[in-house]
Design an enzyme around this catalytic site. Structure first.
Site, PDB file in Angstrom:
ATOM      1  N   SER A  30      45.794  11.660  -9.615  1.00 11.88           N
ATOM      2  CA  SER A  30      45.174  10.824  -8.592  1.00 11.88           C
ATOM      3  C   SER A  30      46.175  10.546  -7.482  1.00 11.88           C
ATOM      4  O   SER A  30      47.380  10.458  -7.719  1.00 11.88           O
ATOM      5  CB  SER A  30      44.703   9.506  -9.226  1.00 11.88           C
ATOM      6  N   ASP A  31      45.653  10.421  -6.275  1.00 13.93           N
ATOM      7  CA  ASP A  31      46.494  10.069  -5.130  1.00 13.93           C
ATOM      8  C   ASP A  31      45.638   9.280  -4.152  1.00 13.93           C
ATOM      9  O   ASP A  31      44.419   9.467  -4.101  1.00 13.93           O
ATOM     10  CB  ASP A  31      47.062  11.314  -4.453  1.00 13.93           C
ATOM     11  N   GLN A  32      46.280   8.412  -3.387  1.00 14.17           N
ATOM     12  CA  GLN A  32      45.539   7.553  -2.470  1.00 14.17           C
ATOM     13  C   GLN A  32      46.290   7.357  -1.169  1.00 14.17           C
ATOM     14  O   GLN A  32      47.515   7.246  -1.162  1.00 14.17           O
ATOM     15  CB  GLN A  32      45.307   6.189  -3.126  1.00 14.17           C
TER      16      GLN A  32
END
Length: 198
Positions: free
Chosen positions: A71-73
């Site tokens: 996951s990345d944001q």
């Protein structure tokens, strides 16, 4: 038999989400270059990095095969990609620039089945409308929550909610960095469902 589940992240916030979902998992921190490519949109960036994190974990895991979550944001305001502030001054500056504006968070989510060598990637947007804040409110918020490791300089699961006039999106967990509704949908295709008995 389902494959073991690995969270490819060192984020305590993402671990808390998986814990609330009653999922059994291990944690392996990915080690990747998170630099943006010049022509990349925020959506492309988080999708690419989420997949890169999941694939990087495959090289470091101790299982023969697993289901890996990456996951990345990023936060975007006025067309600018915002990262984690890192310190008090940057947090105050970021929050001050958000007054009365809408900030869009893009969270890239990858679920990688190493046995099948298949990786599904989704990008979930979530909008936060900031209310009119005073400098004193911003200073006090930063003093109380120290949001230095959070994209956008706030913790929506805590006092950060006091900064907003509205929220818009499918899943509030997206703000914390792991869209749980999408994740559970993706995991069910691999036989992982916390509502099923083992």
């Amino acid at each position: 038999m389902t494959l073991p589940l690995i969270l490819g992240s060192g984020s305590k916030y993402r671990r808390e989400i998986l814990d609330r979902l009653h999922l059994n998992y291990d944690v392996v921190k990915p080690d990747i270059d998170e630099s943006a490519i010049s022509s990349e949109s925020p959506q492309q960036l988080v999708g690419r990095l989420a997949e890169a994190k999941a694939r990087a974990v495959e090289k470091r895991m101790t299982y023969d095969n697993a289901i890996i979550i990456g996951s990345d944001q990023v936060a975007v305001c006025d067309g600018n990609i915002l990262g984690k502030p890192g310190n008090r001054e940057n947090a105050v500056r970021q929050l001050s620039s958000f007054i009365g504006k809408t900030v869009t968070f893009y969270t890239g989510l990858a679920v990688f089945n190493t046995e099948a060598q298949q990786c599904e990637v989704r990008v979930e947007p979530f909008e936060v409308e900031f209310r009119q804040l005073t400098a004193e409110e911003i200073e006090r918020y930063v003093e109380l929550e120290n949001p230095f490791d959070c994209a956008g300089s706030f913790k929506s699961e805590g006092l950060g909610i006091s900064l907003f006039s509205g929220l818009k999106g499918n899943d509030p967990n997206t703000l914390i960095g792991l869209p749980a509704i999408a994740l559970l949908d993706m995991l069910r295709t691999h036989g992982i469902n916390p509502l099923n008995k083992d």
